[in-house]
Design a protein around this motif. Structure first.
Motif, PDB file in Angstrom:
ATOM      1  N   UNK A  67      52.007  37.821  38.231  1.00 47.16           N
ATOM      2  CA  UNK A  67      51.130  36.642  38.184  1.00 47.16           C
ATOM      3  C   UNK A  67      49.733  37.013  38.659  1.00 47.16           C
ATOM      4  N   UNK A  68      49.644  37.748  39.747  1.00 48.76           N
ATOM      5  CA  UNK A  68      48.348  38.136  40.299  1.00 48.76           C
ATOM      6  C   UNK A  68      47.563  39.023  39.344  1.00 48.76           C
ATOM      7  N   UNK A  69      48.262  39.868  38.600  1.00 42.97           N
ATOM      8  CA  UNK A  69      47.581  40.807  37.705  1.00 42.97           C
ATOM      9  C   UNK A  69      47.211  40.190  36.358  1.00 42.97           C
ATOM     10  N   UNK A  70      47.738  39.011  36.059  1.00 47.29           N
ATOM     11  CA  UNK A  70      47.423  38.358  34.789  1.00 47.29           C
ATOM     12  C   UNK A  70      45.999  37.817  34.823  1.00 47.29           C
ATOM     13  N   UNK A  71      45.197  38.212  33.856  1.00 48.25           N
ATOM     14  CA  UNK A  71      43.798  37.785  33.818  1.00 48.25           C
ATOM     15  C   UNK A  71      43.593  36.531  32.977  1.00 48.25           C
ATOM     16  N   UNK A  72      44.472  36.256  32.035  1.00 41.56           N
ATOM     17  CA  UNK A  72      44.313  35.097  31.153  1.00 41.56           C
ATOM     18  C   UNK A  72      44.432  33.789  31.938  1.00 41.56           C
ATOM     19  N   UNK A  73      43.685  32.793  31.496  1.00 44.48           N
ATOM     20  CA  UNK A  73      43.704  31.482  32.138  1.00 44.48           C
ATOM     21  C   UNK A  73      44.886  30.685  31.582  1.00 44.48           C
ATOM     22  N   UNK A  74      46.037  30.820  32.221  1.00 46.97           N
ATOM     23  CA  UNK A  74      47.270  30.187  31.770  1.00 46.97           C
ATOM     24  C   UNK A  74      47.716  29.127  32.773  1.00 46.97           C
ATOM     25  N   UNK A  75      48.493  28.143  32.301  1.00 47.84           N
ATOM     26  CA  UNK A  75      49.082  27.190  33.251  1.00 47.84           C
ATOM     27  C   UNK A  75      49.907  27.893  34.327  1.00 47.84           C
ATOM     28  N   UNK A  76      50.645  28.954  33.929  1.00 50.71           N
ATOM     29  CA  UNK A  76      51.477  29.691  34.894  1.00 50.71           C
ATOM     30  C   UNK A  76      50.631  30.468  35.892  1.00 50.71           C
ATOM     31  N   UNK A  77      49.434  30.835  35.506  1.00 52.72           N
ATOM     32  CA  UNK A  77      48.530  31.518  36.416  1.00 52.72           C
ATOM     33  C   UNK A  77      47.944  30.530  37.416  1.00 52.72           C
ATOM     34  N   UNK A  78      47.547  29.358  36.920  1.00 49.99           N
ATOM     35  CA  UNK A  78      46.953  28.342  37.797  1.00 49.99           C
ATOM     36  C   UNK A  78      48.006  27.702  38.700  1.00 49.99           C
ATOM     37  N   UNK A  79      49.221  27.590  38.173  1.00 46.85           N
ATOM     38  CA  UNK A  79      50.301  26.951  38.920  1.00 46.85           C
ATOM     39  C   UNK A  79      51.570  27.788  38.801  1.00 46.85           C
TER      40      UNK A  79
END
Length: 247
Positions: free
Chosen positions: A158-170
């Motif tokens: 999750x931390x390494x994902x750069x895309x702005x995803x719902x799973x990244x934000x939450x």
């Protein structure tokens, strides 16, 4: 003419593996070196390297034969070959039965890759194509693919994902999807992804119980309901079991 861009040590290593593969009995160090045309020191180092990766093991009398590591690699190749090609017929059957688009995805590092797809015989269905990549943490597919991973590894992804995803934000969204897979064997995403597409995913496990892929049914509004989800899950599970029988 010999290719100047090859690496001699790698070529000799492959010659040794091929030689041991062809033999019906273990070979001595001297036999291995003589067949590969290498010095005793070089042959020893190559054999020790192969032993470190469980490609070769020592037998009685200081002889050597192939070990389980190379067999596991062959099994993995067979598994991947089926996922890439042989599973298409199962997906076609699933799409025809459910009248929904379905796809088979695998994980490659921090991405999910769509290997195969099948579209149903209806005028309008969810589209897409093979070879598409998404962040591995995304959607129901991500939850299925990551359901066997430890929590620390999931947080790292999750931390390494750069895309702005719902799973990244939450991150709780991913955690809830993974929890559902672990609890009931599948998870359902009702249009909370970037494309507002409903998705029902289930992990595909290999003979060792490890997650090898994810099989997903894709639909639009009204394709999934509280009444038909059990039927959708049953169809998805039958297809998953057919794939797992080949892995």
């Amino acid at each position: 003419m010999k290719n100047k861009n090859t690496i001699p040590a790698v070529e000799k290593t492959l010659e040794i593996v091929e030689y041991l593969c062809m033999r019906e009995s273990p070979a001595s160090q001297a036999e291995i070196c003589r067949n590969a045309g290498v010095s005793a020191t070089t042959g020893y180092r190559i054999v020790q390297s192969l032993m470190a990766h469980d490609w070769v093991r020592r037998e009685r009398g200081n002889t050597y034969t192939l070990s389980g590591g190379i067999a596991r690699m062959g099994m993995r190749f067979r598994k991947n070959a089926f996922l890439f090609e042989g599973a298409q017929g199962i997906l076609d059957d699933l799409a025809a039965e459910t009248r929904l688009t379905c796809k088979l995805s695998i994980r490659q590092w921090n991405e999910q890759l769509t290997l195969r797809r099948a579209e149903p015989p209806v005028p309008f269905a969810v589209g897409g194509k093979n070879g598409v990549r998404f962040p591995v943490i995304e959607g129901s597919v991500g939850a299925a693919l990551l359901s066997g991973e430890p929590e620390e590894r999931i947080r790292e992804l999750i931390e390494k994902t750069e895309a702005d995803l719902p799973e990244k934000r939450n991150p709780r969204l991913l955690a809830e999807g993974i929890a559902a897979v672990r609890r009931q064997g599948w998870c359902f995403n009702r249009g909370s992804n970037r494309w507002r597409v409903d998705a029902l995913s289930m992990p595909v496990r290999d003979s060792r119980g490890e997650v090898a892929a994810a099989l997903t049914l894709l639909g639009l509004q009204n394709d999934f309901s509280d009444e038909n989800i059990p039927e959708r899950v049953a169809a998805l599970e039958r297809a998953v079991r057919r794939i797992e029988a080949e892995l």
